[in-house]
Design a protein around this motif. Structure first.
Motif, PDB file in Angstrom:
ATOM      1  N   VAL A  34      -5.050  -3.484  -5.584  1.00 55.20           N
ATOM      2  CA  VAL A  34      -4.131  -3.549  -4.434  1.00 55.20           C
ATOM      3  C   VAL A  34      -2.929  -2.628  -4.685  1.00 55.20           C
ATOM      4  CG1 VAL A  34      -2.683  -5.102  -3.051  1.00 55.20           C
ATOM      5  CG2 VAL A  34      -4.818  -5.956  -4.018  1.00 55.20           C
ATOM      6  N   ALA A  35      -2.525  -1.888  -3.650  1.00 58.14           N
ATOM      7  CA  ALA A  35      -1.365  -0.977  -3.783  1.00 58.14           C
ATOM      8  C   ALA A  35      -0.064  -1.773  -3.741  1.00 58.14           C
ATOM      9  CB  ALA A  35      -1.379   0.041  -2.643  1.00 58.14           C
ATOM     10  N   LEU A  36       0.800  -1.538  -4.748  1.00 56.58           N
ATOM     11  CA  LEU A  36       2.093  -2.240  -4.766  1.00 56.58           C
ATOM     12  C   LEU A  36       3.147  -1.486  -3.974  1.00 56.58           C
ATOM     13  CD1 LEU A  36       2.499  -3.465  -8.449  1.00 56.58           C
ATOM     14  CD2 LEU A  36       2.213  -4.854  -6.414  1.00 56.58           C
ATOM     15  N   ARG A  37       2.838  -0.235  -3.670  1.00 58.63           N
ATOM     16  CA  ARG A  37       3.730   0.556  -2.812  1.00 58.63           C
ATOM     17  C   ARG A  37       2.881   1.616  -2.135  1.00 58.63           C
ATOM     18  NH1 ARG A  37       4.013   5.359  -5.313  1.00 58.63           N
ATOM     19  NH2 ARG A  37       4.287   5.504  -7.565  1.00 58.63           N
ATOM     20  N   GLU A  38       3.488   2.371  -1.240  1.00 63.07           N
ATOM     21  CA  GLU A  38       2.713   3.417  -0.587  1.00 63.07           C
ATOM     22  C   GLU A  38       2.321   4.463  -1.635  1.00 63.07           C
ATOM     23  OE1 GLU A  38       3.999   4.763   3.361  1.00 63.07           O
ATOM     24  OE2 GLU A  38       3.637   6.780   2.578  1.00 63.07           O
ATOM     25  N   ILE A  39       1.089   4.919  -1.576  1.00 61.74           N
ATOM     26  CA  ILE A  39       0.612   5.888  -2.576  1.00 61.74           C
ATOM     27  C   ILE A  39       0.294   7.204  -1.868  1.00 61.74           C
ATOM     28  CG2 ILE A  39      -1.181   6.345  -4.305  1.00 61.74           C
ATOM     29  CD1 ILE A  39      -1.360   3.289  -4.708  1.00 61.74           C
ATOM     30  N   ARG A  40       0.860   8.286  -2.395  1.00 62.72           N
ATOM     31  CA  ARG A  40       0.684   9.589  -1.741  1.00 62.72           C
ATOM     32  C   ARG A  40      -0.717  10.149  -2.036  1.00 62.72           C
ATOM     33  NH1 ARG A  40       5.260   9.807  -4.575  1.00 62.72           N
ATOM     34  NH2 ARG A  40       4.313  11.197  -6.106  1.00 62.72           N
ATOM     35  N   ALA A  41      -1.150  11.086  -1.194  1.00 59.33           N
ATOM     36  CA  ALA A  41      -2.451  11.717  -1.414  1.00 59.33           C
ATOM     37  C   ALA A  41      -2.444  12.390  -2.779  1.00 59.33           C
ATOM     38  CB  ALA A  41      -2.715  12.750  -0.326  1.00 59.33           C
ATOM     39  N   ASN A  42      -3.523  12.217  -3.527  1.00 62.72           N
ATOM     40  CA  ASN A  42      -3.707  12.810  -4.861  1.00 62.72           C
ATOM     41  C   ASN A  42      -2.776  12.265  -5.935  1.00 62.72           C
ATOM     42  OD1 ASN A  42      -5.821  14.416  -4.025  1.00 62.72           O
ATOM     43  ND2 ASN A  42      -4.382  15.933  -3.202  1.00 62.72           N
ATOM     44  N   GLU A  43      -1.950  11.272  -5.596  1.00 55.50           N
ATOM     45  CA  GLU A  43      -1.126  10.642  -6.632  1.00 55.50           C
ATOM     46  C   GLU A  43      -2.047   9.767  -7.484  1.00 55.50           C
ATOM     47  OE1 GLU A  43       2.009   8.204  -4.998  1.00 55.50           O
ATOM     48  OE2 GLU A  43       2.542   7.440  -6.986  1.00 55.50           O
ATOM     49  N   GLU A  44      -1.858   9.783  -8.807  1.00 58.47           N
ATOM     50  CA  GLU A  44      -2.725   8.978  -9.662  1.00 58.47           C
ATOM     51  C   GLU A  44      -2.469   7.485  -9.436  1.00 58.47           C
ATOM     52  OE1 GLU A  44      -2.560   9.748 -13.878  1.00 58.47           O
ATOM     53  OE2 GLU A  44      -4.227   8.378 -14.258  1.00 58.47           O
ATOM     54  N   GLY A 100      -0.783   1.945   2.430  1.00 62.33           N
ATOM     55  CA  GLY A 100       0.570   1.382   2.353  1.00 62.33           C
ATOM     56  C   GLY A 100       0.621   0.220   1.383  1.00 62.33           C
ATOM     57  N   THR A 101       1.816  -0.343   1.234  1.00 61.43           N
ATOM     58  CA  THR A 101       2.039  -1.485   0.372  1.00 61.43           C
ATOM     59  C   THR A 101       1.095  -2.624   0.758  1.00 61.43           C
ATOM     60  OG1 THR A 101       4.306  -0.808   0.398  1.00 61.43           O
ATOM     61  CG2 THR A 101       3.901  -3.002  -0.412  1.00 61.43           C
ATOM     62  N   GLY A 102       0.416  -3.186  -0.209  1.00 64.70           N
ATOM     63  CA  GLY A 102      -0.480  -4.320   0.055  1.00 64.70           C
ATOM     64  C   GLY A 102      -1.872  -3.913   0.525  1.00 64.70           C
ATOM     65  N   SER A 103      -2.175  -2.594   0.536  1.00 61.29           N
ATOM     66  CA  SER A 103      -3.532  -2.187   0.955  1.00 61.29           C
ATOM     67  C   SER A 103      -4.518  -2.432  -0.175  1.00 61.29           C
ATOM     68  CB  SER A 103      -3.592  -0.690   1.263  1.00 61.29           C
ATOM     69  OG  SER A 103      -2.705  -0.370   2.255  1.00 61.29           O
TER      70      SER A 103
END
Ligand code: SAM
Length: 529
Positions: free
Chosen positions: A244-254, A16-19
């Motif tokens: 750090v993730a700035l938003r939720e990142i989907r599986a296999n999304e670059e 998720g965001t902030g991970s």
């Protein structure tokens, strides 16, 4: 050319965001010359609470303590002699220490020699992408210069000496460096270096980290690379780079980060990516996903609150996206843009040498661009405001007047507004800008105004404290994302928490004071009426 794509495979749920997606100490980190005596060359931390200790031999490299020095010794023992030799033949004291690029390449060379070319460390370094085949003449020149400096720094009298570093081909020096694509190629180096920053994003030097160098670029990234220094006694594993993730990142999304300043307009971004990284960006922002880019926008000429795309040399017809009013003064806007860009380039050039001149330039240009109708997020107004703000902050003095403080706060507020339109919520640059605004609002007012209304900005007295508090709370929420939730917003987020607590107390004391005053006012005696 084969492109590697960096994705995360999920076992349970997407980050998720902030991970925090990745955490690693870089293979090499070096400080820029100007920070060598104010930061530790091992953990890269500042000398804020303690005096640094200088290497008694080279007198150029400083450490927090013996622990940091010992950790760096396996590398510095080679560097130390190289720096001493370099200084002894330097033409002037300003050139007594080699550039950060040469020091970084030296560290790569010595570590490869020590660990061996077959080691995992060396293989990771050599697997990074290079652009040797597409070298332009100007880059070749830089390349040649760097190669000569490196040979001198490594203490080699001829190119034959490079064999001990795994480079066996002889011949012309540039040819050799260019051919030795598995080794310290300057372009590989440019393509894959990262800016080492302080927790507040001040550029301190450069780092090389192969796992991070696998990440491709987007002007609208879903992740950022930061150095949060989240631990309170951090020297052991610092500098620690984190993704750090700035938003939720989907599986296999670059997973994509930004290599450049994404507050710049499309043409400037494309130019910079092509010059430094040799590719044309086709991200959503570059392929015109936005109808109206805040980086290239001006206010409605009829002040309806809407915005219009900027006119260009090729197409000077523009109208408000909301009320459709046509902008008639396009020639004046184009003139202002030209003058603004020229002034910005000049101010950037002189800011270190002559900050007073740079402030004069930015103070003259900002009103011109505002009166031409540019929005705070538009280039070059945003860049000028950010520069002006940083110049004002660095000229802060303890005996500052209320007017200068208020002017600084207005400038920070303008640039924060501009950044907020261009960058995603939680972007660390936004978080740090908000933190600076909150901190400036919390500075004790030299001469608070007696009767200000909440309409004036910045407000004075208790309204100002409330505004500082709200801004710092928002900053903390955003830092929580950009510097990683698990990091508690990094060092800046943690500092802010302390300011928020003390403001809470101050506001509480003030409200209690008002309540006490109200209670002390004698109630009207109804029987007397
Ligand atoms: C730090 S490397 C990234 C990793 C690289 N793709 C690899 O396979 O090793 C930077 C280089 O990757 C390529 N690159 C990165 N982002 C790109 C993008 N959005 N579109 C095309 N090429 C890109 C460019 O060649 C750039 O110089």
């Amino acid at each position: 050319m084969l492109q590697l794509v960096w994705t995360v495979k999920f076992l349970t749920r997407p980050p998720g965001t902030g991970s925090i997606l990745m955490s690693a100490e870089p293979h090499v980190a070096v400080l820029s010359g100007q920070y060598l005596d104010s930061h530790c060359s091992s953990c890269c931390g500042p000398a804020s609470s303690h005096r640094l200790k200088r290497c008694t031999r080279c007198q150029a490299i400083w450490y927090c303590d013996a622990a940091c020095q010992n950790r760096d010794w396996f590398m510095h023992k080679f560097e130390c002699t190289a720096i001493q030799n370099w200084a002894s033949t330097a033409p002037s004291s300003e050139l007594a220490i080699p550039s950060e690029a040469v020091r970084c390449l030296g560290r790569i060379a010595w570590t490869q020699r020590k660990k061996g070319l077959g080691s995992a460390w060396s293989r990771e370094i050599n697997a990074m992408q290079s652009h040797r085949p597409s070298l332009s003449p100007s880059v070749t020149e830089t390349h040649t210069h760097l190669a000569h400096s490196l040979v001198r720094y490594l203490g080699l009298t001829s190119s034959a000496g490079l064999t001990e570093f795994g480079v066996t081909s002889a011949g012309d020096l540039v040819d050799m460096i260019s051919r030795a694509s598995h080794y310290f190629i300057s372009l590989l180096f440019i393509t894959n270096t990262f800016t080492l920053t302080s927790p507040a994003l001040t550029p301190l030097g450069i780092t090389v980290s192969p796992p991070f160098a696998l990440i491709n670029h987007s002007c609208d990234p879903n992740a950022v690379i930061v150095f949060p220094r989240a631990n309170r006694s951090p020297s052991k594993h610092e500098p620690l780079m984190q993704l750090v993730a700035l938003r939720e990142i989907r599986a296999n999304e670059e997973i994509l980060t930004a290599y450049i300043d994404t507050t710049l307009p499309r043409m400037k971004r494309q130019q910079s990516l092509q010059e430094t990284y040799s590719f044309d960006c086709r991200c959503g922002l570059c392929s015109g996903q936005l109808d109206l880019d805040p980086r290239e926008s001006m206010w409605c000429p009829k002040s309806c609150g809407g915005i219009c795309p900027l006119p260009t040399e090729e197409n000077n017809f523009t109208r408000c996206a909301q009320c459709k009013s046509v902008v008639s003064s396009t020639e004046a806007v184009l003139d202002a843009l030209r003058v603004g860009q020229e002034g910005l380039d000049k101010a950037n050039l002189v800011q270190l040498r002559d900050p007073a001149k740079a402030i004069q330039l930015t103070s003259n240009l900002i009103p011109i661009l505002i009166s031409a109708g540019l929005t705070p997020s538009c280039h070059p107004l945003l860049a000028l405001t950010r520069l002006h703000q940083s110049l004002l902050i660095s000229s802060f003095q303890s005996d500052m007047t209320q007017d200068i403080l208020d002017e600084t706060i207005r400038m920070i507020a303008k640039s924060t507004a501009g950044l907020s339109s261009n960058l995603r919520v939680g972007h660390p640059v936004r978080g740090v800008a908000l933190a600076e605004l909150g901190k400036a609002l919390a500075v004790d007012e030299p001469a608070p105004k007696a009767n200000t209304t909440a309409v004036t900005f910045p407000p004075s007295g208790p309204q100002r404290l409330k505004s500082a508090y709200e801004t710092l709370v928002q900053a903390r929420n955003e830092l929580f994302i950009g510097f990683g939730k698990q990091n508690d917003g990094g060092q800046v987020g943690q500092e802010i928490r302390e300011s928020i607590v003390s403001l809470e107390k101050e506001i509480g004391v003030w409200s209690q004071g008002v309540r006490n005053v109200i209670q002390d006012i004698p109630k009207p005696d109804r029987n007397k009426a």
